[in-house]
Design an enzyme around this catalytic site. Structure first.
Site, PDB file in Angstrom:
ATOM      1  N   GLU A 153      61.779 121.753  14.556  1.00 32.49           N
ATOM      2  CA  GLU A 153      62.035 120.377  14.138  1.00 32.49           C
ATOM      3  C   GLU A 153      61.683 119.402  15.267  1.00 32.49           C
ATOM      4  OE1 GLU A 153      65.606 117.527  12.338  1.00 32.49           O
ATOM      5  OE2 GLU A 153      66.057 119.584  12.978  1.00 32.49           O
ATOM      6  N   ARG A 165      67.896 111.790  19.009  1.00 25.24           N
ATOM      7  CA  ARG A 165      66.906 111.490  17.967  1.00 25.24           C
ATOM      8  C   ARG A 165      66.395 110.062  18.087  1.00 25.24           C
ATOM      9  NH1 ARG A 165      66.480 115.169  13.710  1.00 25.24           N
ATOM     10  NH2 ARG A 165      68.076 116.802  13.693  1.00 25.24           N
ATOM     11  N   GLU A 188      74.971 116.703  17.803  1.00 24.85           N
ATOM     12  CA  GLU A 188      74.870 117.557  16.624  1.00 24.85           C
ATOM     13  C   GLU A 188      75.272 118.976  16.996  1.00 24.85           C
ATOM     14  OE1 GLU A 188      71.094 117.289  14.688  1.00 24.85           O
ATOM     15  OE2 GLU A 188      70.902 115.135  15.058  1.00 24.85           O
ATOM     16  N   CYS A 231      61.809 123.337   8.727  1.00 25.10           N
ATOM     17  CA  CYS A 231      62.154 123.969  10.006  1.00 25.10           C
ATOM     18  C   CYS A 231      62.380 125.469   9.850  1.00 25.10           C
ATOM     19  CB  CYS A 231      63.401 123.323  10.601  1.00 25.10           C
ATOM     20  SG  CYS A 231      63.167 121.564  10.917  1.00 25.10           S
ATOM     21  N   ASP A 280      50.998 120.786  13.676  1.00 26.12           N
ATOM     22  CA  ASP A 280      50.159 120.059  12.714  1.00 26.12           C
ATOM     23  C   ASP A 280      49.425 118.939  13.459  1.00 26.12           C
ATOM     24  OD1 ASP A 280      49.039 119.310  10.317  1.00 26.12           O
ATOM     25  OD2 ASP A 280      50.697 117.996   9.777  1.00 26.12           O
ATOM     26  N   HIS A 303      62.918 123.101   3.361  1.00 28.45           N
ATOM     27  CA  HIS A 303      63.447 123.024   4.722  1.00 28.45           C
ATOM     28  C   HIS A 303      62.312 123.481   5.647  1.00 28.45           C
ATOM     29  CE1 HIS A 303      67.522 122.310   3.299  1.00 28.45           C
ATOM     30  NE2 HIS A 303      67.361 123.310   2.446  1.00 28.45           N
TER      31      HIS A 303
END
Length: 776
Positions: A463, A423, A452, A744, A520, A742
């Site tokens: 995501e 990330r 993760e 995602c 988007d 949420h």
């Protein structure tokens, strides 16, 4: 790079192959040129063998049988032989002309306003004493007297032959009207006659149809005259052709129009664009209905067997192509491009159509892919998805075979494009992974965030897209400039040593289309036009890509104020040179330094004048939208096509690519309500009823904010609201809390609010202030 990315397959339509020289010059590929007439032989029949077979019904009192054998001497190899009782000297209609079908076509736009071919002398027209006023008076008299004789005589004389049609409707029988700008037809009179026709007795309507049959049976010798074209133009508008009982005649009319030479089509196209929106749309809807009912007849016995009339649909499609071209020549278009979609085609074997087109091109077998403007975006998405899946499976299978052949143990991970990213280094890690795994781009995407736990069931992939797009398009990142006036991003013209990150954005867009994820992203329509220029990567890497013809309309979608200023310059009535004191030069700020660029050699010494201002504006727009960002956009172009290299892209309009990438702006909240899933709630619960009462009452801007809050985008996937898999879950927290989303998983967590007022207040606060809250 895949083979499909380097060399267009033989199935690529001739117009694309023929356009290659133009593409090398940087022009937009000629996607909307008219396809050639397809064969009416066995190949076409094989390509269309979908409908039920049966016999044609009687055509009132004068068409009694279909496909009845005639004497060998009269057999002219027409696909369908009609026998019309009580009509003398019946002949088969002329077949599709091979030399017309096979000749190399020229662009409609490239033809001059006046054709170079010698204008044929028009025949002397018979006298037609009736005027529009006379006709309307006759119709009024019928209401009081009930005597239709005068009206019957008018229809009988008018539709008896092509010369009679011209005599009745030509504005001036003595004038030639040999221009594309004026058909010479009294449109109001034509409309009045057709509007009255459907309210006349059956014998008058049969009289008209008999006259049309006689006209179509005329033996043609040599080229058509402009009066002949006028007759076709008039007959095509006949509302009687809405009735399936007239389809045999309608089909023969369409075939004769479809087989006209290109120069004649040129005239018809320009006459079509002068029709009113209402009449134009009626023509399009009539042709679409004709194709639909031929594919799926309500009464199969009403039509000849499809193997006997395989030319019906190709002929109708060709005439639709003329109307589509006419529509594209008008700004704004007479009707939206979506009005040409035929939703019936969503229910045929689309992949068979696609493979036929791939295998045979436009030469031997008909395919609707030759006329992509009739295929809906939903159907095109299915074609692209299945084509993508087949490529994914093929590449994954090859990886498996290679592993086994080397006696290595197969690993299921090799079937996917596995992205492992941190990330904290999202952009650099993503770029490294995609560069290293370039051969795997066509595999199914799976994302893992380092450190993760969790399996990617779709949420992590979405995501990754959301976070990456948000970071890359941030103004501080410097790759794209956000224009507030147009609410869109455009490529930064700043020069740099490495354009690989622009390639990354292209790959992201390609992966989104490939993996059916809506992004988007706010690019202007011009971006998607450039992305299809050309739609297939040229085999020669030296050929420019992403270059298309641009206008002030394109600039207005990005920089409306500048476009307005240039338009003002073009319309300025004073002395441009003295008042503006400009040269053929552009100034741009780059990292605090003003740099100048000449729009043409020696441009800094060439003043802009009243005489050359059009050239200046065109060069200015071309510089801004093409030349100044060429390296950035070329990297973006190659990134996108490295994933989406497919002939299926040739079926798409720029607007359709945008919808595939970003989704549709059309919201249907009732459809969302019907498809919503619930967790912890039932759809009859009071809180849920409050929720939908509030949401359905929201204005459009709040509905878009809700969608953006819960899904990360305010647009809808091509498949509609149902494809969102929207879920409302019960959030067992205090009703003082705001709703949580949420994104995602397209999930809204809603506390059990006790009143509609409280729910509405909390929901509006949540969706209106969500920017910057981060993803969950």
């Amino acid at each position: 790079m895949s083979e499909a990315g380097r060399v267009p397959s033989p199935a690529a339509p001739p117009e694309v192959a023929a356009a290659a020289p133009d593409e090398r010059k940087g022009k937009e590929p000629e996607r909307d040129k008219l396809p050639p007439i397809v064969s009416a032989g066995a190949g076409a029949a094989a390509g269309l063998d979908r409908g039920s077979k049966g016999q044609i019904s009687t055509f009132s009192s004068f068409i009694s049988t279909v496909n009845q054998k005639k004497e060998a001497a009269e057999n002219r190899s027409s696909p369908t032989h009609l026998v019309f009782p009580n009509i003398k000297n019946v002949r088969d209609l002329p077949p599709i002309c091979l030399d017309v079908r096979q000749k190399q076509r020229v662009s409609i736009d490239a033809l001059p306003s006046e054709m170079k071919a010698p204008v044929l002398p028009e025949s002397v027209l018979p006298n037609q004493p009736k005027t529009m006023k006379d006709f309307q008076e006759d119709i009024e008299k019928v209401k009081s007297s009930g005597d239709w004789k005068a009206v019957h005589d008018f229809y009988l004389a008018t539709f008896d032959s092509f010369p009679e049609l011209n005599a009745a409707f030509k504005k001036d029988a003595t004038a030639s009207f040999n221009t594309i700008e004026d058909s010479g037809i009294n449109a109001k009179f034509v409309n009045a006659v057709y509007d009255a026709l459907l309210n006349t007795p059956q014998d008058i309507q049969k009289t008209v149809l008999k006259g049309i049959i006689n006209s179509l049976l005329q033996e043609w010798k040599g080229p058509r005259t402009k009066d002949d074209l006028r007759a076709y133009f008039i007959l095509l508008q006949n509302p009687q052709f809405n009735n399936t009982s007239t389809y045999v005649i309608y089909a023969h009319l369409l075939r004769q129009i479809a087989t006209l030479v290109e120069a004649d089509h040129h005239f018809l196209v320009h006459w079509f664009k002068k029709l009113s929106q209402k009449r134009f749309k009626q023509l399009v809807e009539r042709l679409l209905q004709f194709i639909s009912l031929r594919l799926f007849p309500a009464k199969p016995e009403e039509f000849p067997p499809i193997t006997k009339c395989s030319w019906w649909i190709p002929s109708a499609s060709k005439v639709l192509a003329l109307l589509n071209t006419a529509n594209s020549l008008v700004h704004p278009p007479l009707i939206p491009y979506t009005d040409f979609y035929n939703s019936t085609l969503d229910h045929i074997d689309l992949m068979e159509e696609y493979h036929t087109w791939q295998s045979f091109g436009n030469s031997h077998r008909f395919s609707f892919c030759q006329y992509p403007f009739v295929i809906s975006i939903a159907a095109k998405k299915i074609i692209i998805q299945r084509d993508s899946e087949q490529q994914m499976i093929s590449i994954a299978r090859q990886s498996l075979v290679d592993k086994v052949s080397r006696r290595q143990r197969p690993d299921m991970n090799m079937l996917f494009l596995n992205m492992k990213v941190r990330r904290t280094h999202l952009v650099s890690d993503s770029l490294d992974e995609l560069t290293r795994k370039r051969a795997d781009l066509k595999k199914k995407l799976k994302v893992t965030f380092v450190g993760e736990a969790g399996l990617d069931m779709g949420g992590l992939t979405k995501e990754w897209f959301l976070l990456l797009i948000r970071q890359i398009f941030h103004p501080d990142y410097g790759m794209f400039t956000y224009h507030k006036d147009s609410h869109c991003h455009w490529f930064s013209s700043f020069k740099c040593d490495n354009y690989s990150e622009f390639r990354l954005v292209g790959i992201l867009m390609g992966l989104a289309v490939y993996n059916s994820i809506t992004l988007d992203i706010r690019f202007p329509p011009c971006c998607y036009k450039k992305l299809l220029s050309p739609p297939i990567i040229p085999s020669d890497q030296n050929i420019p890509v992403g270059i298309c013809s641009v206008t002030t309309d394109d600039l207005c979608q990005i920089m409306p104020e500048l476009a307005h200023g240039l338009s003002e310059l073009l319309s300025y009535e004073g002395n441009v040179e003295e008042d503006f004191f400009s040269t053929f030069q552009v100034f741009q700020e780059e990292f605090g330094i003003i740099k100048s660029y000449n729009l043409k050699p020696g441009g800094d010494k060439i003043p802009v004048t009243n005489q050359n201002r059009k050239e200046y504006v065109q060069l200015y727009i071309d510089f801004l939208l093409n030349k100044s960002i060429y390296k950035q956009f070329a990297a973006f172009y190659y990134g996108f096509h490295s994933v989406c290299a497919s002939n299926a892209l040739m079926l798409l309009r720029p607007e359709e690519v945008e919808i595939l990438v970003c989704g549709s702006p059309e919201l249907d909240m009732h459809a969302l309500q019907r498809s919503t899933q619930y967790d912890g709630y039932a759809k009859t619960d009071l809180t849920i009823r409050y929720f939908w009462d509030v949401v359905l009452g929201f204005p459009l801007d709040l509905q878009k904010k809700l969608l953006h809050f819960t899904t990360g985008s305010d647009r809808v996937p091509v498949g509609g609201m149902a494809d969102l898999n929207f879920k409302i879950s019960k959030n067992e927290t205090s009703t003082n809390w705001l709703p949580v989303a949420h994104t995602c998983f397209n999930q809204l967590c809603l506390p059990p609010y006790k009143s509609k007022k409280d729910l509405k207040q909390k929901l509006i606060i949540g969706i209106s202030n969500s920017e910057g809250f981060g993803l969950e």
